[in-house]
Structure formats: structure tokens, C-alpha cells
Design a protein around this motif. Structure first.
Motif, PDB file in Angstrom:
ATOM      1  N   UNK A   1      29.271 -39.944  -2.571  1.00 28.96           N
ATOM      2  CA  UNK A   1      29.233 -40.898  -1.484  1.00 28.96           C
ATOM      3  C   UNK A   1      30.445 -40.722  -0.559  1.00 28.96           C
ATOM      4  N   UNK A   2      31.636 -40.559  -1.159  1.00 30.75           N
ATOM      5  CA  UNK A   2      32.847 -40.417  -0.342  1.00 30.75           C
ATOM      6  C   UNK A   2      32.776 -39.152   0.503  1.00 30.75           C
ATOM      7  N   UNK A   3      32.185 -38.104  -0.049  1.00 31.01           N
ATOM      8  CA  UNK A   3      32.045 -36.852   0.702  1.00 31.01           C
ATOM      9  C   UNK A   3      31.204 -37.084   1.959  1.00 31.01           C
ATOM     10  N   UNK A   4      30.124 -37.835   1.827  1.00 27.77           N
ATOM     11  CA  UNK A   4      29.269 -38.125   2.979  1.00 27.77           C
ATOM     12  C   UNK A   4      29.990 -38.994   4.008  1.00 27.77           C
ATOM     13  N   UNK A   5      30.770 -39.962   3.529  1.00 28.93           N
ATOM     14  CA  UNK A   5      31.529 -40.800   4.453  1.00 28.93           C
ATOM     15  C   UNK A   5      32.594 -39.993   5.191  1.00 28.93           C
ATOM     16  N   UNK A   6      33.264 -39.099   4.468  1.00 29.81           N
ATOM     17  CA  UNK A   6      34.260 -38.245   5.130  1.00 29.81           C
ATOM     18  C   UNK A   6      33.605 -37.342   6.159  1.00 29.81           C
ATOM     19  N   UNK A   7      32.445 -36.800   5.807  1.00 27.34           N
ATOM     20  CA  UNK A   7      31.689 -35.968   6.745  1.00 27.34           C
ATOM     21  C   UNK A   7      31.360 -36.769   8.003  1.00 27.34           C
ATOM     22  N   UNK A   8      30.926 -38.013   7.823  1.00 26.17           N
ATOM     23  CA  UNK A   8      30.618 -38.886   8.946  1.00 26.17           C
ATOM     24  C   UNK A   8      31.870 -39.155   9.787  1.00 26.17           C
ATOM     25  N   UNK A   9      32.999 -39.375   9.127  1.00 22.72           N
ATOM     26  CA  UNK A   9      34.233 -39.640   9.858  1.00 22.72           C
ATOM     27  C   UNK A   9      34.629 -38.462  10.738  1.00 22.72           C
TER      28      UNK A   9
ATOM     29  N   UNK B   1      32.214 -51.773   1.170  1.00 27.19           N
ATOM     30  CA  UNK B   1      33.099 -51.870   2.328  1.00 27.19           C
ATOM     31  C   UNK B   1      34.441 -51.200   2.061  1.00 27.19           C
ATOM     32  N   UNK B   2      34.884 -51.256   0.824  1.00 28.68           N
ATOM     33  CA  UNK B   2      36.157 -50.611   0.486  1.00 28.68           C
ATOM     34  C   UNK B   2      36.061 -49.092   0.636  1.00 28.68           C
ATOM     35  N   UNK B   3      34.873 -48.530   0.411  1.00 25.98           N
ATOM     36  CA  UNK B   3      34.698 -47.088   0.595  1.00 25.98           C
ATOM     37  C   UNK B   3      34.783 -46.696   2.064  1.00 25.98           C
ATOM     38  N   UNK B   4      34.357 -47.587   2.941  1.00 30.10           N
ATOM     39  CA  UNK B   4      34.455 -47.334   4.383  1.00 30.10           C
ATOM     40  C   UNK B   4      35.921 -47.215   4.778  1.00 30.10           C
ATOM     41  N   UNK B   5      36.737 -48.142   4.294  1.00 25.78           N
ATOM     42  CA  UNK B   5      38.166 -48.119   4.602  1.00 25.78           C
ATOM     43  C   UNK B   5      38.822 -46.904   3.966  1.00 25.78           C
ATOM     44  N   UNK B   6      38.479 -46.604   2.721  1.00 22.65           N
ATOM     45  CA  UNK B   6      39.065 -45.450   2.033  1.00 22.65           C
ATOM     46  C   UNK B   6      38.738 -44.149   2.761  1.00 22.65           C
ATOM     47  N   UNK B   7      37.525 -44.026   3.258  1.00 28.25           N
ATOM     48  CA  UNK B   7      37.132 -42.798   3.967  1.00 28.25           C
ATOM     49  C   UNK B   7      37.933 -42.639   5.253  1.00 28.25           C
ATOM     50  N   UNK B   8      38.126 -43.723   5.989  1.00 27.78           N
ATOM     51  CA  UNK B   8      38.867 -43.636   7.249  1.00 27.78           C
ATOM     52  C   UNK B   8      40.338 -43.328   6.967  1.00 27.78           C
TER      53      UNK B   8
ATOM     54  N   UNK C   1      31.459 -37.820  13.416  1.00 35.12           N
ATOM     55  CA  UNK C   1      31.082 -38.862  14.372  1.00 35.12           C
ATOM     56  C   UNK C   1      32.250 -39.725  14.850  1.00 35.12           C
ATOM     57  N   UNK C   2      33.200 -39.980  13.979  1.00 33.92           N
ATOM     58  CA  UNK C   2      34.244 -40.942  14.328  1.00 33.92           C
ATOM     59  C   UNK C   2      35.482 -40.306  14.948  1.00 33.92           C
ATOM     60  N   UNK C   3      35.737 -39.051  14.649  1.00 37.43           N
ATOM     61  CA  UNK C   3      36.971 -38.449  15.173  1.00 37.43           C
ATOM     62  C   UNK C   3      36.874 -38.262  16.687  1.00 37.43           C
TER      63      UNK C   3
END
Length: 172
Positions: free
Chosen positions: A1-9, A69-76, A12-14
Motif C-alpha cells: 500500500x505504501x508503495x502505491x501511495x509513494x508512486x502517487x505522490x 489517514x496516517x498512511x497518507x501523511x507517512x507517504x507525503x 501526481x503530487x510532486x
């Protein structure tokens, strides 16, 4: 899951300025230029990432996904740490080249050496400690957190630079 969130960051977010500011490590090649400045630009790019996320409602979108929600913050936060670490990794070979090109040293600040890069991590930490908790208190406001993080990083920069200059002036 964290890998996917980092990929998204990173995808898409950078913000595009992040990648431009990573190239500012080349500022080591400018003679007698304050070396910390290039690292303060990375702090500005982090602000742009959060500002862009606010405009695009990235936090709202991401927390509405079926993830903690904590995973969202951790990924960012992990993305920020990776960007900052990557900036240092890019800067080290350029700093070594700078030392070879300008053996007389940097008259406008600390010379790039092991202590300098340790100080860079302190400046990054000051920014992160000032910015991230204040931003995630609301998840929306970026101005005041950036101001606090910016002031913290500038104060850290000034204090660390004084550690270099005060002893050398006392020996004269």
C-alpha cells in the motif's frame, strides 16, 4: 500500500519545480556563493507541493480513498525525506568538484565538507519540524506553516554559519 501511495505522490503530487530545484546543486560551481541557498530552494519546492495539493484538493481526495489517514501523511513525509536526501546525494559530487575548482575555499560561507552536509540535514529538520505539524493540523493552510518552517530553517542556517565564522574571527 505504501508503495502505491509513494508512486502517487511522485507522479501526481510532486510539483515540477522540485525537479528544477534539484539541479540547483550546480550552484556549488558559482565561486564564493553561500552554499546553503540551494538547499533552501528545496524547502520552497516542498511548499509548492503542498500548495499545489491544496489547490487540487489532493489531501481531501487521498483521505477519501479506502486507506488509513496516517498512511497518507507517512507517504507525503517519506516523499519529502526522499527529495531532501536526493538533493544531498546530487550535491555531494558537485561539491567535490567545487573543492577541486576553488581550492581557496568559499569566502561567502562554510566550505562544502562533511560538517556542512550534516548542517544541511539540521536545516532540513528545522524546516520539516516547523512546517509539517502546522500543515497537518488543518490539512489545508500552507502560508503560516511555510512562514514558520522558513523562519526555523533560516535561523538554523544563521546559527550553523555562526558556528563556523565566530571561532575563525576569534583567532585573529
Amino acid at each position: 500500500m505504501m508503495k502505491n501511495l509513494l508512486y502517487k505522490e511522485f507522479k501526481l503530487a510532486s510539483h515540477p519545480t522540485t525537479y528544477i530545484f534539484l539541479s540547483f546543486s550546480l550552484m556549488f560551481l558559482i565561486p564564493n556563493y553561500p552554499s546553503y541557498i540551494q538547499f533552501l530552494y528545496i524547502c520552497m519546492s516542498i511548499f509548492f507541493i503542498f500548495l499545489n495539493g491544496r489547490i487540487n484538493q489532493d489531501v481531501f481526495y487521498t483521505v477519501s480513498l479506502p486507506i488509513r489517514k496516517s498512511d497518507v501523511v507517512k507517504a507525503r513525509v517519506l516523499m519529502i525525506a526522499i527529495i531532501q536526501l536526493f538533493q544531498v546525494i546530487i550535491a555531494i559530487p558537485i561539491a567535490l568538484l567545487s573543492i577541486r575548482m576553488y581550492p581557496e575555499g568559499n569566502l561567502a560561507g562554510i566550505d562544502p565538507n562533511v560538517a556542512f552536509f550534516g548542517f544541511v540535514f539540521i536545516v532540513f529538520s528545522a524546516f520539516n519540524i516547523g512546517f509539517l505539524p502546522l500543515f497537518y493540523r488543518t490539512g489545508y493552510k500552507t502560508g503560516i506553516p511555510f512562514l514558520v518552517g522558513g523562519i526555523a530553517s533560516i535561523l538554523a542556517y544563521v546559527c550553523l554559519e555562526m558556528l563556523v565564522w565566530i571561532p575563525s574571527n576569534m583567532q585573529r
